[in-house]
Write an enzyme that holds these catalytic residues in place. Structure first.
Site, short mmCIF file in Angstrom:
data_model
loop_
_atom_site.label_atom_id
_atom_site.label_comp_id
_atom_site.label_asym_id
_atom_site.label_seq_id
_atom_site.Cartn_x
_atom_site.Cartn_y
_atom_site.Cartn_z
CB ALA A 63 -0.95 -0.03 1.25
N GLY A 102 0.28 -5.07 0.78
CA GLY A 102 -0.92 -5.02 -0.17
C GLY A 102 -0.66 -5.85 -1.58
CD GLU A 105 -2.74 -7.65 2.52
OE1 GLU A 105 -2.28 -6.50 2.33
OE2 GLU A 105 -3.81 -7.84 3.60
CD GLU A 125 1.09 -5.82 5.51
OE1 GLU A 125 1.90 -6.73 5.55
OE2 GLU A 125 0.46 -5.81 4.42
#
Ligand code: 3H9
Length: 701
Positions: A63, A102, A105, A125
């Site tokens: 992200a 992300g 993911e 994370e």
């Protein structure tokens, strides 16, 4: 602006490409682009499969960390990834570089995953104080065994493609060109009649042993990730994956993932992420200043520091020549280096062949002439101004024109050292921390005359040898050791006021320091600090209690671990409170008529840290440190300051500068006022309701 997500066709296969340089981080625009692309593909019956790739050097590296400051804009991760997972035709992620956070993911939300052989997958994370919040906590344990999934998320360490394939994360490792390999794989799937294979529809692997495993992991993080909120939150989310249907589990993940970016822990860790990248941006130095080439390095001094520094360069493939005055020192130094490498071989992190390759890059000599071809020479002898000056005068004679001369001094005036050469513009400080081959930090000390390209070369060298290089200007102790001075002073004074060494260290460790300062002194050698202070006695406060415990221990010959006792004793190597030294401190306190306040843990921490922060404010005012965030990097990379507290200056902001000034003013009344005068900058910022972060923003405007 170029489109961040584009769709192309290869016959019946659609290829969706994310192109958001430099690392394809996902932000609102990328999510919106993916949403648009996958919505359009759904409506196109001629598309039989979708390959999802990234342009540039890597698959999505996570992200966009900046978005956590403003909140995640719509469409959200879950919504977009669900749309991808719901695709009626198979979606294949084709991963190269580092799929992180992300990014991993996103790959998990696809139906199949192929990876370039050099690709790596990670969920880092927790290192940002958050948890995988794009479905990772729910999908990962459905693709690989629960324990491996937990280890991957707790450690944050990336997994290489081959291992990921063994664990079930990757369906095929591709040796050839990735995009065409992925398209070929998609066609194979179609030929076999394979359709979408949704991760969310699979069962969690190893759910039967989950209770035990989660309990063990909870105990592990309570111990190794003390004072942190994100690790237990991660385990809660994974527990939800085990216990609840997928959609309910996802809601648990979402709730935690929404809250965590607002915590001080996450703000601190995100601050450091950018602070560590800012250190190499030097105000006023543009890209036009190019580094000099450093292809060969010379080291003066084959002691512990010289040896450790040599290893840093050999590890980076750069040849090193060590010069020492005595053959015995050289022999011992080289043998120690070999022994250190041998330890890595024994541990399995290095092969015998690599050991020999590295040793072959390191040679020794008694003759300074051996340094005449070096592009960079680092002096690493003990702290003695006369000796260092003598060495620099010699180096000035033998070093080739343009060679950079660095000193590893931790306290001395480098301008004075530079002045003995005819090339002060090529001289700077390169302060490594012990053990130099292990410690992350390198303080790069810019002298009055250091030329810009020499500074830029030092920053470049730091990157090459995988260190975090932080620039400081010349002063006693530079950034790190100067701020340690008030920190240690207060710790020692607390001992004289009746706190035991274990109470002082315990308070600091409980707060989060990797090791209490008195235990650090024992480890480093009590005499080291004492001798440095003796050498500059005239400049120090005329206060008989100033660092008195260390002086007493040195007088006694109790020099720490190397002599078996210091602040503590070490029966069988185990750090143990020492009644005798405690009694000695008490007697000394009585002799000096020091009131026995017996400071509690809160006071110990406040005194040590606020003293340090106040000194940091002075460093900023004096321009010794370029930025508050540089100080934070120095302390977290080199002094065991807890990353989740962001470094001393970030921590000060999180406490509130007005509160810190108020405490310092109180200490001026209750303790020795000569040490407790708030730095003018600290006072000014506090009065204005401002912060170090705000000050830094104004500075860089
Ligand atoms: C996450 O994914 C949460 C999810 O679960 C969703 C939750 C809802 N964002 O490091 P470099 C910038 S959390 C923004 O020098 P390298 C970086 O600042 C995220 N910016 O390159 C730098 O900018 P500048 C999990 C980012 O080749 C430039 O890119 N992901 C991001 O040495 C180049 O970076 C991570 O934690 C980002 N995510 O290393 C991965 N990443 O040039 C973080 C980079 O202005 N990133 N930038 O200084 C990395 O570990 C390294 O950047 C990487 C490349 C290994 C990718």
């Amino acid at each position: 602006m170029a489109e961040v997500v584009r769709t192309e066709r290869e016959g019946e296969i659609a290829v969706v490409t994310i192109d958001a340089p430099p690392v394809n981080a996902i932000n609102q625009a990328v999510r919106a682009g993916l949403q648009q692309a996958f919505a359009a593909l759904r409506a196109d019956p001629t598309v039989k499969a979708v390959v999802l790739v990234c342009a540039g050097k890597t698959f999505v590296a996570g992200a966009d960390i900046k978005e956590f400051d403003t909140g995640i804009g719509a469409p959200g991760y879950h919504e977009v990834y669900r749309l991808i997972e719901d695709s009626p035709v198979p979606v294949i992620a084709a991963v190269h570089g580092t799929a992180l956070g992300g990014g991993t993911e996103l790959a998990l939300a696809c139906h199949y995953r192929v990876a370039d052989k050099g690709a790596r997958f990670g969920l880092p994370e927790l290192s940002l104080g958050i948890i995988p919040g794009a479905g990772g906590t729910q999908r990962l344990p459905r693709l690989m065994p629960l324990e491996a999934a937990l280890d991957m998320m707790i450690s944050g360490k990336p997994t290489v493609a081959a291992k990921a394939a063994e664990q079930g994360l990757v369906d095929r490792v591709i040796d050839s060109e990735l995009r065409s390999g992925a398209i070929a794989y998609a066609r194979e799937l179609l030929a076999q009649g394979k359709g979408p294979r949704r991760t969310r529809e699979q069962a969690v692997q190893g759910a039967d042993k989950a209770a035990e495993l989660l309990a063990a992991k909870r105990a592990q993080v309570a111990k190794t990730m003390r004072n942190r909120v994100s690790p237990p939150a991660l385990l809660d989310a994974v527990e939800a994956a085990v216990k609840l249907p997928f959609d309910d589990g996802l809601k648990v993940e979402q709730a935690k993932s929404d809250e965590l970016p607002l915590t001080t822990e996450s703000k601190a860790l995100r601050h450091l992420f950018f602070a560590e990248r800012d250190v190499s941006r030097i105000p006023g130095l543009g890209k036009e200043v190019k580094p000099r080439n450093v292809a060969a390095v010379g080291i003066v001094g084959a002691g512990t520091m010289g040896g450790g520094i040599s290893m840093c360069f050999a590890n980076a493939g750069i040849p090193v020549t060590i010069v020492d005055a005595a053959q015995a020192n050289l022999d011992r130094g080289l043998a120690t280096i070999r022994k250190n490498y041998q330890r890595s071989v024994t541990r399995g992190s290095m092969s015998e062949a690599q050991l020999e390759q590295r040793m072959a890059l390191i040679s020794g000599s008694l003759d300074y002439a051996a340094l005449s071809t070096a592009d960079l020479i680092i002096e690493a002898v003990f702290e003695n101004m006369a000796l260092k000056k003598e060495i620099f005068a010699k180096l000035d004679k033998v070093a080739k024109p343009g060679a950079i001369l660095g000193t590893n001094t931790s306290t001395l005036d480098i301008d004075e050292i530079a002045a003995v050469t005819g090339r002060a513009s090529d001289v700077l400080g390169l302060h490594f921390f012990s053990p130099a081959n292990v410690m992350q930090l390198l303080e790069i000390v810019q002298c009055a005359k250091t030329s810009p390209d020499v500074l830029v070369t030092a920053l470049d060298v730091a990157k090459k040898i995988k260190k975090t290089g932080v620039v400081a200007k010349v002063c006693y102790g530079f950034i790190g050791n100067r701020m340690m001075d008030p920190y240690g002073r207060e710790a020692e004074r607390c001992v004289l006021e009746g706190a035991t060494p274990a109470e002082v260290d315990g308070a600091l460790e409980k707060w989060g320091m990797a090791m209490g300062i008195l235990a650090v002194y024992d480890m480093a050698g009590i005499d080291i600090g004492h001798l440095t202070r003796e050498a500059r006695k005239e400049l120090l406060p005329k206060d008989p209690s100033f660092y008195r415990p260390t002086a007493l221990l040195t007088e006694k010959g109790w020099l720490g671990q190397k002599t078996g006792r210091g602040y503590y004793t070490y029966p069988e190597g185990k750090r143990t409170p020492d009644a005798e030294s405690i009694a000695m401190f008490a007697a000394e306190a009585k002799r000096l008529a020091i009131p026995q306040r017996k400071p509690d843990a809160t006071e110990i921490v406040e005194r040590c840290l606020y003293g340090m922060i106040n000194e940091g404010a002075l460093l900023l005012e004096e321009g010794i440190a370029l930025r508050a965030s540089d100080i934070d990097v120095v302390y977290t990379a080199g002094y065991g300051f807890p990353r989740y507290r962001g470094g001393p200056m970030f921590y000060a902001d999180s406490v509130g500068l007005a509160k810190i000034v108020a405490r310092i003013e109180e200490f001026a009344k209750t303790l020795d006022p000569q040490y407790w005068q708030p730095a003018p900058l600290l006072k000014k910022l506090a009065a204005a309701g401002s912060s170090f972060a705000e000050y830094q923003k104004q500075q860089t405007k």
